[in-house]
Write a protein that holds these residues in place. Structure first.
Motif, PDB file in Angstrom:
ATOM      1  N   SER A  95       0.820  -1.210   0.000  1.00 27.92           N
ATOM      2  CA  SER A  95       0.000   0.000   0.000  1.00 27.92           C
ATOM      3  C   SER A  95       0.853   1.258   0.000  1.00 27.92           C
ATOM      4  CB  SER A  95      -0.952   0.003   1.190  1.00 27.92           C
ATOM      5  OG  SER A  95      -0.224   0.144   2.391  1.00 27.92           O
ATOM      6  N   GLY A  96       2.123   1.150   0.356  1.00 28.75           N
ATOM      7  CA  GLY A  96       3.038   2.288   0.329  1.00 28.75           C
ATOM      8  C   GLY A  96       2.893   3.213   1.520  1.00 28.75           C
ATOM      9  N   GLU A  97       2.157   2.830   2.524  1.00 31.89           N
ATOM     10  CA  GLU A  97       1.998   3.671   3.700  1.00 31.89           C
ATOM     11  C   GLU A  97       3.155   3.457   4.665  1.00 31.89           C
ATOM     12  OE1 GLU A  97      -1.760   3.439   5.607  1.00 31.89           O
ATOM     13  OE2 GLU A  97      -2.845   3.263   3.721  1.00 31.89           O
ATOM     14  N   GLN A  98       3.449   4.483   5.427  1.00 34.00           N
ATOM     15  CA  GLN A  98       4.528   4.401   6.410  1.00 34.00           C
ATOM     16  C   GLN A  98       4.010   3.996   7.788  1.00 34.00           C
ATOM     17  OE1 GLN A  98       7.661   4.663   5.601  1.00 34.00           O
ATOM     18  NE2 GLN A  98       7.156   5.109   3.483  1.00 34.00           N
ATOM     19  N   MET A  99       2.748   4.262   8.050  1.00 38.88           N
ATOM     20  CA  MET A  99       2.197   3.989   9.367  1.00 38.88           C
ATOM     21  C   MET A  99       1.640   2.562   9.414  1.00 38.88           C
ATOM     22  SD  MET A  99       2.318   6.727  11.383  1.00 38.88           S
ATOM     23  CE  MET A  99       0.983   6.483  12.500  1.00 38.88           C
ATOM     24  N   ALA A 100       2.085   1.812  10.401  1.00 39.22           N
ATOM     25  CA  ALA A 100       1.588   0.442  10.559  1.00 39.22           C
ATOM     26  C   ALA A 100       0.379   0.370  11.472  1.00 39.22           C
ATOM     27  CB  ALA A 100       2.695  -0.447  11.105  1.00 39.22           C
ATOM     28  N   SER A 101      -0.003   1.506  12.092  1.00 36.40           N
ATOM     29  CA  SER A 101      -1.101   1.473  13.060  1.00 36.40           C
ATOM     30  C   SER A 101      -2.439   1.136  12.393  1.00 36.40           C
ATOM     31  CB  SER A 101      -1.205   2.810  13.791  1.00 36.40           C
ATOM     32  OG  SER A 101      -1.490   3.842  12.866  1.00 36.40           O
ATOM     33  N   ASN A 102      -2.586   1.442  11.113  1.00 41.59           N
ATOM     34  CA  ASN A 102      -3.824   1.095  10.414  1.00 41.59           C
ATOM     35  C   ASN A 102      -3.973  -0.407  10.236  1.00 41.59           C
ATOM     36  OD1 ASN A 102      -4.319   3.810  10.172  1.00 41.59           O
ATOM     37  ND2 ASN A 102      -3.451   3.953   8.111  1.00 41.59           N
ATOM     38  N   TYR A 103      -2.882  -1.122  10.309  1.00 39.18           N
ATOM     39  CA  TYR A 103      -2.891  -2.559  10.050  1.00 39.18           C
ATOM     40  C   TYR A 103      -2.657  -3.390  11.307  1.00 39.18           C
ATOM     41  CZ  TYR A 103      -2.583  -0.976   5.274  1.00 39.18           C
ATOM     42  OH  TYR A 103      -2.836  -0.363   4.083  1.00 39.18           O
ATOM     43  N   THR A 104      -2.610  -2.755  12.451  1.00 42.32           N
ATOM     44  CA  THR A 104      -2.388  -3.471  13.700  1.00 42.32           C
ATOM     45  C   THR A 104      -3.628  -4.293  14.033  1.00 42.32           C
ATOM     46  OG1 THR A 104      -0.961  -1.707  14.503  1.00 42.32           O
ATOM     47  CG2 THR A 104      -1.833  -3.215  16.132  1.00 42.32           C
ATOM     48  N   SER A 105      -3.399  -5.542  14.423  1.00 39.43           N
ATOM     49  CA  SER A 105      -4.534  -6.393  14.777  1.00 39.43           C
ATOM     50  C   SER A 105      -4.499  -6.732  16.263  1.00 39.43           C
ATOM     51  CB  SER A 105      -4.538  -7.679  13.947  1.00 39.43           C
ATOM     52  OG  SER A 105      -3.479  -8.504  14.321  1.00 39.43           O
ATOM     53  N   VAL A 106      -5.678  -6.793  16.849  1.00 38.95           N
ATOM     54  CA  VAL A 106      -5.813  -7.168  18.249  1.00 38.95           C
ATOM     55  C   VAL A 106      -5.878  -8.688  18.314  1.00 38.95           C
ATOM     56  CG1 VAL A 106      -7.242  -6.984  20.312  1.00 38.95           C
ATOM     57  CG2 VAL A 106      -7.023  -5.031  18.778  1.00 38.95           C
ATOM     58  N   VAL A 107      -5.027  -9.259  19.141  1.00 41.44           N
ATOM     59  CA  VAL A 107      -4.925 -10.718  19.236  1.00 41.44           C
ATOM     60  C   VAL A 107      -5.924 -11.222  20.262  1.00 41.44           C
ATOM     61  CG1 VAL A 107      -3.411 -12.618  19.864  1.00 41.44           C
ATOM     62  CG2 VAL A 107      -2.506 -10.683  18.591  1.00 41.44           C
ATOM     63  N   ASN A 108      -6.689 -12.217  19.860  1.00 39.59           N
ATOM     64  CA  ASN A 108      -7.606 -12.895  20.769  1.00 39.59           C
ATOM     65  C   ASN A 108      -6.878 -14.108  21.342  1.00 39.59           C
ATOM     66  OD1 ASN A 108      -9.711 -13.992  22.148  1.00 39.59           O
ATOM     67  ND2 ASN A 108     -10.918 -14.502  20.340  1.00 39.59           N
ATOM     68  N   PRO A 109      -6.468 -14.070  22.619  1.00 42.09           N
ATOM     69  CA  PRO A 109      -5.710 -15.187  23.182  1.00 42.09           C
ATOM     70  C   PRO A 109      -6.471 -16.505  23.174  1.00 42.09           C
ATOM     71  CG  PRO A 109      -5.580 -13.283  24.613  1.00 42.09           C
ATOM     72  CD  PRO A 109      -6.609 -12.980  23.565  1.00 42.09           C
ATOM     73  N   VAL A 110      -7.803 -16.431  23.207  1.00 39.23           N
ATOM     74  CA  VAL A 110      -8.598 -17.656  23.181  1.00 39.23           C
ATOM     75  C   VAL A 110      -8.501 -18.313  21.809  1.00 39.23           C
ATOM     76  CG1 VAL A 110     -10.918 -18.581  23.543  1.00 39.23           C
ATOM     77  CG2 VAL A 110     -10.097 -16.699  24.945  1.00 39.23           C
ATOM     78  N   GLY A 111      -8.188 -17.539  20.784  1.00 42.33           N
ATOM     79  CA  GLY A 111      -8.027 -18.090  19.443  1.00 42.33           C
ATOM     80  C   GLY A 111      -6.884 -19.078  19.345  1.00 42.33           C
ATOM     81  N   GLN A 112      -5.889 -18.934  20.217  1.00 40.06           N
ATOM     82  CA  GLN A 112      -4.773 -19.872  20.208  1.00 40.06           C
ATOM     83  C   GLN A 112      -5.105 -21.166  20.923  1.00 40.06           C
ATOM     84  OE1 GLN A 112      -1.124 -17.908  21.550  1.00 40.06           O
ATOM     85  NE2 GLN A 112      -0.484 -18.486  19.502  1.00 40.06           N
ATOM     86  N   ALA A 113      -6.209 -21.209  21.611  1.00 40.72           N
ATOM     87  CA  ALA A 113      -6.577 -22.424  22.340  1.00 40.72           C
ATOM     88  C   ALA A 113      -6.800 -23.592  21.392  1.00 40.72           C
ATOM     89  CB  ALA A 113      -7.824 -22.179  23.180  1.00 40.72           C
ATOM     90  N   GLY A 114      -7.183 -23.301  20.147  1.00 34.92           N
ATOM     91  CA  GLY A 114      -7.374 -24.370  19.168  1.00 34.92           C
ATOM     92  C   GLY A 114      -6.092 -25.130  18.891  1.00 34.92           C
ATOM     93  N   ILE A 115      -4.981 -24.427  18.862  1.00 32.67           N
ATOM     94  CA  ILE A 115      -3.692 -25.073  18.647  1.00 32.67           C
ATOM     95  C   ILE A 115      -3.270 -25.835  19.898  1.00 32.67           C
ATOM     96  CG2 ILE A 115      -1.246 -24.619  18.232  1.00 32.67           C
ATOM     97  CD1 ILE A 115      -2.155 -22.199  16.549  1.00 32.67           C
TER      98      ILE A 115
END
Length: 187
Positions: free
Chosen positions: A39-59
């Protein structure tokens, strides 16, 4: 000696679970990084994702479903052969000591596996911290609760192996111990 007998299974299981814990994080970070670069943007804050720790429970559930039963059944495998069973029960140690050392070996490998998985996850999220927002407290609680589930599974397998005489009946009795009370409650 029990800990060393489970060394190969414990090391392979730990390596597999560390890979399954770290690889998705690295792939998600690389995906976000390539998206930012394209996208050529310098700011990574638009693409930061919030991690759901319960999502790792599947692994982590793989440890409960596959790895702990393999560790525990292998630890108690000596009871399925007459010569090894006679040898271990002829030792001068009490049977309680034999039971506790076998169970402690399984629990130690489980603990090693979970600590390595947690550390790999934390290291990966720390390396790629500009892409992820992580609640480490909740993630720690998820790992502790899954470890307790693994302890329950190991205890049920140990109990089943001390009551029955072959692998098939060990697995069947373990299933009954773990799932039959919940089935009755559901009925």
């Amino acid at each position: 000696q029990s800990f060393l007998q489970l060394k190969v299974i414990g090391l392979v299981s730990s390596a597999i679970m560390v890979f399954f814990a770290a690889f998705p994080i690295i792939m998600n970070a690389m995906s976000i990084k390539s998206l930012i670069e394209s996208s050529g943007e310098q700011m990574a804050s638009n693409y930061t994702s919030v991690v759901n720790p319960v999502g790792q429970a599947g692994i982590i559930v793989l440890t409960f479903l596959i790895l702990t039963p393999v560790l525990a059944l292998y630890a108690w495998n000596f009871l399925n052969k007459r010569s090894t069973s006679d040898f271990y029960h002829s030792l001068s140690y009490r049977r309680e000591n034999l039971y506790l050392t076998r169970l402690a070996a399984v629990v130690a490998w489980q603990l090693i596996m979970f600590v390595l998985m947690f550390l790999a996850t934390v290291i990966c999220y720390t390396i790629y911290n500009e892409f992820f927002v992580v609640d480490y407290g909740t993630m720690f609680k998820v790992y502790v609760s899954e470890f307790l589930c693994n302890l329950l599974c190991a205890a049920a397998i140990s109990f089943a192996c001390s009551l029955t005489g072959n692998i098939f009946s060990n697995i069947c009795l373990t299933g009954l111990i773990l799932f039959f009370p919940r089935f009755i409650l559901m009925l």
